[in-house]
Structure formats: C-alpha cells, structure tokens
Design a protein around this motif. Sequence first.
Motif, PDB file in Angstrom:
ATOM      1  N   GLU A 316       0.846  -1.202   0.000  1.00 19.74           N
ATOM      2  CA  GLU A 316       0.000   0.000   0.000  1.00 19.74           C
ATOM      3  C   GLU A 316       0.874   1.241   0.000  1.00 19.74           C
ATOM      4  O   GLU A 316       1.903   1.274   0.682  1.00 19.74           O
ATOM      5  CB  GLU A 316      -0.895   0.018   1.253  1.00 19.74           C
ATOM      6  CG  GLU A 316      -1.738   1.297   1.382  1.00 19.74           C
ATOM      7  CD  GLU A 316      -2.473   1.389   2.731  1.00 19.74           C
ATOM      8  OE1 GLU A 316      -2.491   0.383   3.479  1.00 19.74           O
ATOM      9  OE2 GLU A 316      -3.007   2.465   3.033  1.00 19.74           O
ATOM     10  N   GLU A 340      -1.972   6.601  11.131  1.00 18.18           N
ATOM     11  CA  GLU A 340      -1.774   6.480   9.679  1.00 18.18           C
ATOM     12  C   GLU A 340      -2.516   7.582   8.938  1.00 18.18           C
ATOM     13  O   GLU A 340      -2.176   7.921   7.817  1.00 18.18           O
ATOM     14  CB  GLU A 340      -2.227   5.111   9.160  1.00 18.18           C
ATOM     15  CG  GLU A 340      -3.726   4.949   9.096  1.00 18.18           C
ATOM     16  CD  GLU A 340      -4.189   3.910   8.065  1.00 18.18           C
ATOM     17  OE1 GLU A 340      -3.373   3.480   7.242  1.00 18.18           O
ATOM     18  OE2 GLU A 340      -5.371   3.548   8.098  1.00 18.18           O
ATOM     19  N   ALA A 347       2.465   0.350   3.530  1.00 16.08           N
ATOM     20  CA  ALA A 347       2.171  -0.865   4.292  1.00 16.08           C
ATOM     21  C   ALA A 347       3.052  -1.999   3.807  1.00 16.08           C
ATOM     22  O   ALA A 347       3.232  -2.201   2.599  1.00 16.08           O
ATOM     23  CB  ALA A 347       0.706  -1.256   4.178  1.00 16.08           C
ATOM     24  N   TYR A 352      -4.295  -4.346  -1.466  1.00 15.25           N
ATOM     25  CA  TYR A 352      -5.748  -4.357  -1.630  1.00 15.25           C
ATOM     26  C   TYR A 352      -6.067  -4.573  -3.103  1.00 15.25           C
ATOM     27  O   TYR A 352      -5.711  -3.757  -3.948  1.00 15.25           O
ATOM     28  CB  TYR A 352      -6.338  -3.025  -1.171  1.00 15.25           C
ATOM     29  CG  TYR A 352      -6.214  -2.792   0.315  1.00 15.25           C
ATOM     30  CD1 TYR A 352      -7.040  -3.481   1.193  1.00 15.25           C
ATOM     31  CD2 TYR A 352      -5.291  -1.899   0.823  1.00 15.25           C
ATOM     32  CE1 TYR A 352      -6.947  -3.262   2.567  1.00 15.25           C
ATOM     33  CE2 TYR A 352      -5.188  -1.679   2.195  1.00 15.25           C
ATOM     34  CZ  TYR A 352      -6.019  -2.367   3.060  1.00 15.25           C
ATOM     35  OH  TYR A 352      -5.910  -2.154   4.400  1.00 15.25           O
ATOM     36  N   HIS A 378      -0.618  -7.300   6.719  1.00 16.25           N
ATOM     37  CA  HIS A 378      -0.716  -5.952   6.130  1.00 16.25           C
ATOM     38  C   HIS A 378      -0.534  -4.972   7.278  1.00 16.25           C
ATOM     39  O   HIS A 378      -1.420  -4.827   8.112  1.00 16.25           O
ATOM     40  CB  HIS A 378      -2.070  -5.750   5.445  1.00 16.25           C
ATOM     41  CG  HIS A 378      -2.277  -4.340   4.946  1.00 16.25           C
ATOM     42  ND1 HIS A 378      -2.250  -4.007   3.614  1.00 16.25           N
ATOM     43  CD2 HIS A 378      -2.503  -3.169   5.609  1.00 16.25           C
ATOM     44  CE1 HIS A 378      -2.445  -2.695   3.470  1.00 16.25           C
ATOM     45  NE2 HIS A 378      -2.609  -2.172   4.677  1.00 16.25           N
ATOM     46  N   ASP A 380       0.614  -1.069   8.328  1.00 15.56           N
ATOM     47  CA  ASP A 380       0.942   0.299   7.928  1.00 15.56           C
ATOM     48  C   ASP A 380       2.079   0.856   8.784  1.00 15.56           C
ATOM     49  O   ASP A 380       2.133   0.577   9.982  1.00 15.56           O
ATOM     50  CB  ASP A 380      -0.278   1.213   8.141  1.00 15.56           C
ATOM     51  CG  ASP A 380      -1.400   0.911   7.176  1.00 15.56           C
ATOM     52  OD1 ASP A 380      -1.112   0.644   6.000  1.00 15.56           O
ATOM     53  OD2 ASP A 380      -2.564   0.936   7.603  1.00 15.56           O
TER      54      ASP A 380
END
Lengths: 409, 409
Positions: A316, A340, A347, A352, A378, A380
């Motif tokens: 991400e 975040e 991430a 996604y 996942h 961040d």
Amino acid sequence: MNKLIDMMEKYADLAVKVGVNIQKGQTLIINADIATAPFVRLVTKKAYETGAKLVHIEWTDEEVTRIRYDIALDESFHHFPSWRAEMMEKAFQEGAAMLAITSVNPDLLKGVDANKIANLQKAAGEATKAYRKMVMADKISWSIVAVPSKGWSAKVFPELSEQEQEVKLWEAIFHATRANLDDPVQAWIEHKDKLSEKVAFLNDNKFKALHYKAKGTDLTIELPEKHVWIGPESTNENGVSFIANMPTEEVFTTPLKSGVNGKVTSSKPLNYGGNLIEDFSLTFENGRIVSYEAEEGYETLQKLIETDEGSHYLGEVALVPHDSPISNTNLIFYNTLFDENASHHLAIGNAYSFALEGGKQMSDEELEAAGANASITHVDFMIGSSDMDIDGITQEGKRVPLFRQGNWA
Amino acid sequence: MNKLIDMMEKYADLAVKVGVNIQKGQTLIINADIATAPFVRLVTKKAYETGAKLVHIEWTDEEVTRIRYDIALDESFHHFPSWRAEMMEKAFQEGAAMLAITSVNPDLLKGVDANKIANLQKAAGEATKAYRKMVMADKISWSIVAVPSKGWSAKVFPELSEQEQEVKLWEAIFHATRANLDDPVQAWIEHKDKLSEKVAFLNDNKFKALHYKAKGTDLTIELPEKHVWIGPESTNENGVSFIANMPTEEVFTTPLKSGVNGKVTSSKPLNYGGNLIEDFSLTFENGRIVSYEAEEGYETLQKLIETDEGSHYLGEVALVPHDSPISNTNLIFYNTLFDENASHHLAIGNAYSFALEGGKQMSDEELEAAGANASITHVDFMIGSSDMDIDGITQEGKRVPLFRQGNWA
Ligand SMILES: [Zn+2]
Ligand SMILES: [Zn+2]
Ligand SMILES: [Zn+2]
Ligand SMILES: [Zn+2]
C-alpha cells in the motif's frame, strides 16, 4: 459527562449509518473488547433502530489475551481454531457487515516473547485468510472505529489522572472523526467530496512512479499499470457504499511489487502486536526489503518482515496531508487508525485488490501478474513529516510536484 | 474481600479440574456474560495452567440481549445464525470441552413479549440441535457453574445493599458447591461416592414405575425397560469423567414417554426465558400433558408446552433428598442449577440418551422405540417438598418405599 454520552451516541450513529452503512434486514458483526461495552450497546441500539436483523458481538478481553501469552504452552501459539474462521466466512457469505471497535492498550503485550506473538499472528493469518480476503476485496461492508480503553488512554495522556485520560481521549477521537460537529453526517459528505477530487486528479494523471524526499528518505515507488487511487468511500459487491476507516484522511493505491527502490525512514512509532518499533528505516531493491535498522524494537521489526515472503514487499502507498484534524491534535495516538491518517504511510505486506482496475475479480495469479503483492499480513507504517516532498513522475518522465513541505502542492 | 477472591480461585479450580476436568492440549469453550469477567479470567488461568491449548470465550451481554428484545423487528426472533451453531459443532467434533457460567438476572426479560422469547427459543433450538445433541449425549466434557450478577443477587437478597447482595450470593454458591470446604476436591470425591451408592441401588432394583404422593400431587411415572439411573459423574466418548452440574445432588433417569399418568404440582417457581411461572400443575394421560394451570405466568407455561410436540411429554425424572447443602440454605436461587438440586424435579422435553442402556449409540428412531422423548427443549421444574413420599414399584408390582417426608427412606 452527559455531553460525553451525547457525543458517544452521535459517534455510534456515524459508525452505523456512515461507517458500515447498515441495511434493513442485515446482520452486523461487531468486534470489541468487553471494556467497550457501554459504546457497543449504543451501536447495537442504533443498528437495531436502523433495521438490522441481528447484531452479533465477537467480544474479546485484553486480560484474557494477556493471560494466554503469560501462561499457555508454546504449542498454543501455533494454533488458531478453523471453526472460528469458518464462522466469519459463512457470515460474510450471507452478507453480514462488520464493525471493528479498536481500543487496544499499546502496551498490552509488553514483555511477551516476540516468538509467541509472531507464531500466533502467523497461525491466525493463515487460518483467517479466506474471510480476510473477503474484507480486503470489499465483498462486505466494514468499518473500524475507536473507543478509549484505560490502557490506551494512559499511554496517550500519561500526565493526566485516570478519569481525565479517558475523557481526553474520547474528545480527541470525536475531534478526529468530526463527531464533535453539529451535523457529523453532513461533514462527512463534504470531507468525502474533497478527498474524491484528489483521487480523480491522481487517477487522471496515472503516474508511473512517486518519488519521496525527506530527512532519511529517498525512495522511488513505481505504480502498476492498472493501479487505481482509492478515496474514503468503498462499495461492497451489492453496490452499497461504506467508509472503512473512521477517521480517514488518506488516498491510497497499490505499489508495483518489484518497483520500489531506495531508503525510507519512519516518522512515527509503529505498534506491532503490542510492541513498539521506533525510528526504523527500510532499504529496498527491486521491491524487496534488503536491509533494515531500528533504534527500538529491532527484533519485533524482524519478526514482522520475516512473517512470510510477501512481508518483504510493500502492499500500500497512501498520501495524507500534514494538516488535518488528526495531525492538528498533535498527538501520537499509538493506534494505526489515527496515526496512519495523520501521515503519509506505506504498508508492508498484502495489497488491496480493489486498488487495481478489475482487481476484485482477479485470481491470485492474475493479481501477481498485475504487480500486486500477496502476504498474510498488512501493516501500515508512517513516513510523512512537515519536510516531505513528493513528486509524481509521468509515463513520459516529467516530474509533477504533488506534495511540498508535507501538504498538497 | 481477599477471602472472597481466594474462594473464587478455589471455585475456578474446582470448575476446571472436577467440573470439565480439562485435559492437556484440549480446547475449553467458556460461555459467560461479560459481567462475570473477573471469574472467567481465573478459570482461564487455571485452564492454561492445567495445560489447555486454547481457552475460547463465547461472551454474552445481558444488556445487549435486552436491547434486542426491546428494539429489533419481529423477524429478528425467527432467526438464529447457522454459522454460530456450526462453529460449536465443529469445535465439539475436535474434542473441545464446554464450561457454561450462569449468572442470568431472573428478571432480565420482564415485560418482554412472550412471543418473541418463544420464537427465538424455537429458532435457536432448531439451529443448535446438532451440537446440543452432542452435549446431551456426553460426547464432550461439559459443566455448568454459577457466578452472581447484580440482577441475580438483587433478586435473591432484595433486602440487602447492592454490595452485600453479591457477596452473600457468592457465599451461598460456595456453600452449595462445597467450595467453602478446606479440600473441595476431596469433598467432591466423597459426595460422588455417596450418590453412586444410591445409583447402584436403583439400577439393581430396575423399578417398573415410581409413584409420587404429596399435597397436590398423585403421579405415576413408568420407566423404560432400558432405563439407567445416572449420578453426578459423566464420562465423555474418550472415557474422561466430568461433573456436568456444580452443584449436583440429584440421581436421575429417563421416564417412559407414554407411561406418565396423574397430576403433579410444582413446589418452586420456574424461571423460563426470564419469566417466572409459579404454583402450577400439570395433568398427564399416557405421558401427554392434557391440561395445566398456573397461578402466575400461565401464558409463559403455555409457550413452553407448545414449543413442539415433544414439549408435551417428560424427558427426565430426578430424585433429590430434601436435606442437602443447597436445601439447607433455605434460599430460592431463581436459578435452575441450584433450585433443581434442592428438590425432586421433572423435566419437560428432551430425554438424555445416556440415561438409557446403549442410548448414546441409538439413532433417533431407536431412542423413540426405547421410550425416550425427543424435543428441542429441556426444562426442569421442581416438585419436591418435605411432605413428599415416593414408592418404587417393582416388575412384580411390589411397593418399595424410596422417600418418606422428603428424604431417602
Ligand atoms: Zn492506509
Ligand atoms: Zn493499510
Ligand atoms: Zn436434573
Ligand atoms: Zn434436567
């Protein structure tokens, strides 16, 4: 105190109507710690008033979690019951929506053997893969909101009394989520529109890469041909819109798995499984993390990166202006949902699928071919600061200033 | 207060080691209200110390339950999620044990539309049939213990202050479960032995019928040819023993479905789905309830009896002496776990297959042929009193005095 309860009700209303946007006859699954029961009851009330058929609460208890880490045998942490994962999968197949209420004490797992945490995350990640994929692909409506717990409030406001801590954190949450405004639902409509303009601009430009520059950071992130920038609003497979994160200030997309090069330095502490990783940096070559350092929590960072092959890559890339209701609280929330959304972030791990054109319908192989990373995790981490500049690089190699000194250029 | 916590620990220990008798590497599922969290945490600790692999808690919240009854649409009460039932079924197939912690406020559902309660009991009864059958057949180890809640304590001790109420109810529970003794585990061994003697006596005699006589009661209950009297100790399909009810003072068996004749009058209030039924009597012909009356809660009694065809018949006949630690508290607990163990009782509804020779292996058809009743419900009601006499009638028609004036003859 009555004002606080009024605000809690507004916030519960926002979570039900704007967050998961519950539909008549739908089932709502709530994940929450038992310490958040007063707020959960308000949400339950709002959901039934809105016509929910069933509100099912998956309660957790931080103390029970900690007791397990302290006492259970090592084998316990290699185990996640498939029957729980299958239950969630079935519920989602039947169209249930999910509201996660985060309240976690950032220090909950302080002193716990990092192996236990990593093993359990891995076992859970594998067991729950199928239903988490449904969430990540927006098959269902889902949302995350936050409620202060004692431990969390104490972490954010260590200088205050216990009672003041919780009230203060509630106020910060209301502020960050616009629940403190007269008409929070209308405020969210305006906020969504503003972010959607940025999304349209980025999708029109279809940049080939982003170049990040700040103290400790010089990083280029290529974007897949089919990347799509995503704003606050999501749409489930039945065409019902929802807001997955409350608050949300970000626009984000999927990076090209093999297209990340350079070094990036974190700008905020990362709370991973209850342990903090601070002042860390990652160096990438062709997308892979080839080296990393951390002032604090190196071992935890190592566990995270070594989760699986996919946790050596990014999933991400998110842009967040330095000025926002959350940033302007000037707080470190020790909670990803807030932190975040106060800062540009990346991430580690799974991408996604909905941030790729046609991605929701792609098989695992097609996603990989399109350049998306796959992982059971996942996570961040924050990289934004007031001195960060970001350029977009067009397909023709032209540089377009996107951010200067932290804010949209 | 410290003494109270010591006792709670002893009681938790008893629940884990004598109640469910948790084995190394086993999963324990706990059903509990979030208000009982301090005790649940003690049980969790004991279970992990004893080598449990996983303690999974299925939390409930009385306030959430009540909110649903007050606000949800009628259709909500015709629905029980199959994914929850399947989860339990899978967990039990994998050999999980179950500890139910009862704390229910007897007045929780006061004023709620009896239709909603009946509909939900029916929907839940049907959806959870498969896994409840596993419990009823002792496929898994299971146990029920009790913890005071505010509402429950207030009901039992309305004359005391809120704080005193809870302490007082804890003390009554410790007394009734022998957790107040120096060595509760040893006390339970002796108690089990004493009840087992009665079980052996009854099984040796293989009575054809029991005849009950007391004020308002003149009832004959025939027993199936294959009936087996059961004491406090049960054995799961892996040969591990457990105590399903703590406390337990009863010995019980399965009545012949078609062999109940006469009239029986209740001796204690029955709390059904949060509503009380008081001073009621049932009249049987060839096993079936052909008429009934109630001074209080007639409508609730009607709902219970009309649940399905099987709820017109008996599924359990249990003998309990009038003198026991529970009886001697002279309290009405408004909780079946205690009140049924202070008094002779019968149950409307499903029979326990393990109270028939070879019953655990019988199909539904074989159970019916053997004379056992089948229903989605099983509700105990109390009939014992200090003036009750019971005779056993032998196969040859001879009368053997079993109880005189409430106690073993
Ligand atoms: Zn993000
Ligand atoms: Zn993310
Ligand atoms: Zn019984
Ligand atoms: Zn019973």
